[in-house]
Design an enzyme around this catalytic site. Structure first.
Site, PDB file in Angstrom:
ATOM      1  N   LEU A 141      30.214  16.090   7.284  1.00  0.00           N
ATOM      2  CA  LEU A 141      30.814  15.976   8.610  1.00  0.00           C
ATOM      3  C   LEU A 141      31.509  17.296   8.894  1.00  0.00           C
ATOM      4  O   LEU A 141      32.078  17.916   7.983  1.00  0.00           O
ATOM      5  CB  LEU A 141      31.837  14.830   8.662  1.00  0.00           C
ATOM      6  CG  LEU A 141      31.318  13.406   8.489  1.00  0.00           C
ATOM      7  CD1 LEU A 141      32.488  12.421   8.499  1.00  0.00           C
ATOM      8  CD2 LEU A 141      30.312  13.046   9.573  1.00  0.00           C
ATOM      9  N   ASP A 142      31.497  17.720  10.150  1.00  0.00           N
ATOM     10  CA  ASP A 142      32.213  18.945  10.514  1.00  0.00           C
ATOM     11  C   ASP A 142      33.690  18.808  10.180  1.00  0.00           C
ATOM     12  O   ASP A 142      34.231  17.692  10.132  1.00  0.00           O
ATOM     13  CB  ASP A 142      32.067  19.232  12.018  1.00  0.00           C
ATOM     14  CG  ASP A 142      30.623  19.470  12.430  1.00  0.00           C
ATOM     15  OD1 ASP A 142      29.796  19.771  11.550  1.00  0.00           O
ATOM     16  OD2 ASP A 142      30.325  19.346  13.634  1.00  0.00           O
ATOM     17  N   ARG A 143      34.343  19.921  10.004  1.00  0.00           N
ATOM     18  CA  ARG A 143      35.762  19.916   9.635  1.00  0.00           C
ATOM     19  C   ARG A 143      36.594  19.038  10.564  1.00  0.00           C
ATOM     20  O   ARG A 143      37.435  18.257  10.115  1.00  0.00           O
ATOM     21  CB  ARG A 143      36.294  21.355   9.649  1.00  0.00           C
ATOM     22  CG  ARG A 143      37.789  21.461   9.373  1.00  0.00           C
ATOM     23  CD  ARG A 143      38.252  22.893   9.421  1.00  0.00           C
ATOM     24  NE  ARG A 143      39.696  22.987   9.171  1.00  0.00           N
ATOM     25  CZ  ARG A 143      40.357  24.141   9.087  1.00  0.00           C
ATOM     26  NH1 ARG A 143      39.709  25.285   9.232  1.00  0.00           N
ATOM     27  NH2 ARG A 143      41.651  24.142   8.861  1.00  0.00           N
ATOM     28  N   ARG A 241      26.953  17.764  18.618  1.00  0.00           N
ATOM     29  CA  ARG A 241      27.690  18.625  19.554  1.00  0.00           C
ATOM     30  C   ARG A 241      26.750  19.584  20.281  1.00  0.00           C
ATOM     31  O   ARG A 241      26.869  19.795  21.503  1.00  0.00           O
ATOM     32  CB  ARG A 241      28.772  19.376  18.792  1.00  0.00           C
ATOM     33  CG  ARG A 241      29.801  18.449  18.152  1.00  0.00           C
ATOM     34  CD  ARG A 241      30.556  19.141  17.038  1.00  0.00           C
ATOM     35  NE  ARG A 241      31.306  20.277  17.544  1.00  0.00           N
ATOM     36  CZ  ARG A 241      31.771  21.255  16.753  1.00  0.00           C
ATOM     37  NH1 ARG A 241      31.543  21.221  15.437  1.00  0.00           N
ATOM     38  NH2 ARG A 241      32.456  22.247  17.280  1.00  0.00           N
TER      39      ARG A 241
END
Length: 341
Positions: A141-143, A241
């Site tokens: 998962l992205d930060r 995104r």
């Protein structure tokens, strides 16, 4: 940059990513990345991961310079993120609810303050079967994206989970608040993704990129935004995104792929949209549901994570419904999980 050239002597091979990993003693992840970056060629032509090579084929592989290894997996000195929420755990795997702000695995700028470091400090066994520096990591998962993440504790679980993801048998469903309104729902976004040619920290839709598929459905429609149920068909970096921004509906609060953000909203709604944007501490994107057959027992594992507290104020603002601030299960209240019941 080092280069390796070899000639295929077998009458036929399995798919290239597996064959390359075996021939050069690489992890599947590293082999797949070399292929995706067009570093594996024959007669100057990049090869696809799925290709099966014939005897006599000469393959050239460009190996990038070695990156400095992580200093250690020691637990971070800062107490931040040490108290993780685990929603499922057995001897083979663990599923946790990752908080926003936590990087998943060590890398430049984050050698000792990642999820891997926290797990090691907790005493969690992690499979060494992943790429170098990423023990136990099956997906990411992205930060600044929160939500459900599975990690492998055994090599058997790691191999089988990776295969389940490859076979599209792991459902990864996200809740996202996106600018504007989709004309149709559900929609399938299919567009290739690659690193931006001028900014290596960002991704972009560009011909020649890796195949990527995202499915999105509108759960609730608000004045300036749609609450979406988004499911990954593939797992590319920043995929949701990038894809939502590509079709003109960037995620609210996304600083990297805003593509105008609130300025995209019609003039009559602009003030309200700007207020919503100021309430967003990060991108309004949350990994809300994870479902997969257990890699060892085969039993179905289905887990949910509710909308996080730090994103409640902008969601209530978008919905023009202050009562959401008091809701313990806002996603369930809005019907997000209705199709799973």
């Amino acid at each position: 940059m080092a280069a390796v050239t070899f000639c295929v002597t077998a009458s036929h091979t399995e798919r290239l990513d597996r064959f390359l990993a075996d021939q050069l003693s690489l992890s599947r992840t590293v082999a797949a990345r070399l292929i995706a970056d067009k570093r594996v060629t024959t007669a100057g032509r990049p090869l696809r991961a799925s290709v099966q090579l014939e005897r006599g084929t000469v393959v050239a592989v460009e190996l990038p310079p070695d990156e400095p290894p992580p200093r250690s997996y020691a637990p971070p000195s800062s107490p931040a993120h040490r108290d993780l929420t685990f929603v499922y755990e057995d001897e083979h795997l663990a599923v946790l609810d990752k908080p926003a702000g936590l990087v998943v695995h060590p890398g430049p700028g984050h050698w000792d303050d990642t999820l891997v470091n926290v797990l090691v400090g907790r005493g969690t066994a992690l499979s060494p079967g992943g790429a170098e520096g990423r023990p136990g990591i099956v997906h990411r998962l992205d930060r600044d994206t929160s939500g459900l993440l599975v990690v492998a504790k055994s090599d058997l679980a790691h191999r089988r989970l990776a295969r389940l993801i490859e076979q599209r048998k792991v459902a990864r469903v996200y809740a996202a608040l996106a600018w504007g309104h989709f004309a149709q729902t559900p929609v399938v976004i299919e567009a290739p993704i690659m690193r931006h040619p001028k900014d290596r920290k960002r991704m972009t839709v560009l011909a020649g990129g890796r195949h990527a598929v995202t499915r999105a459905a509108v759960v609730a429609r608000f004045a300036q935004t749609d609450l979406l149920r988004v499911e990954l068909g593939t797992g590319r970096t920043h995929q949701i995104r990038v894809h939502l921004a590509h079709v003109g509906h960037p995620v609210v609060g996304d600083r990297e792929y805003a593509f105008g953000g609130s300025r995209r909203v019609t003039a009559s709604e602009r003030h309200a949209a700007e207020r919503l944007e100021t309430l967003a501490p990060r991108q309004l994107l949350h990994a809300a549901l994870l479902s997969f057959p257990h890699p060892v027992t085969g039993a179905r594992v289905t887990l949910r994570s509710e909308w996080p507290a730090d994103l409640l104020p902008p969601l209530a603002e978008a919905a023009a419904d202050p009562s959401l601030l008091a809701q313990r299960n806002p996603l369930q209240y809005l019907g997000f999980f209705a199709s799973d019941e």
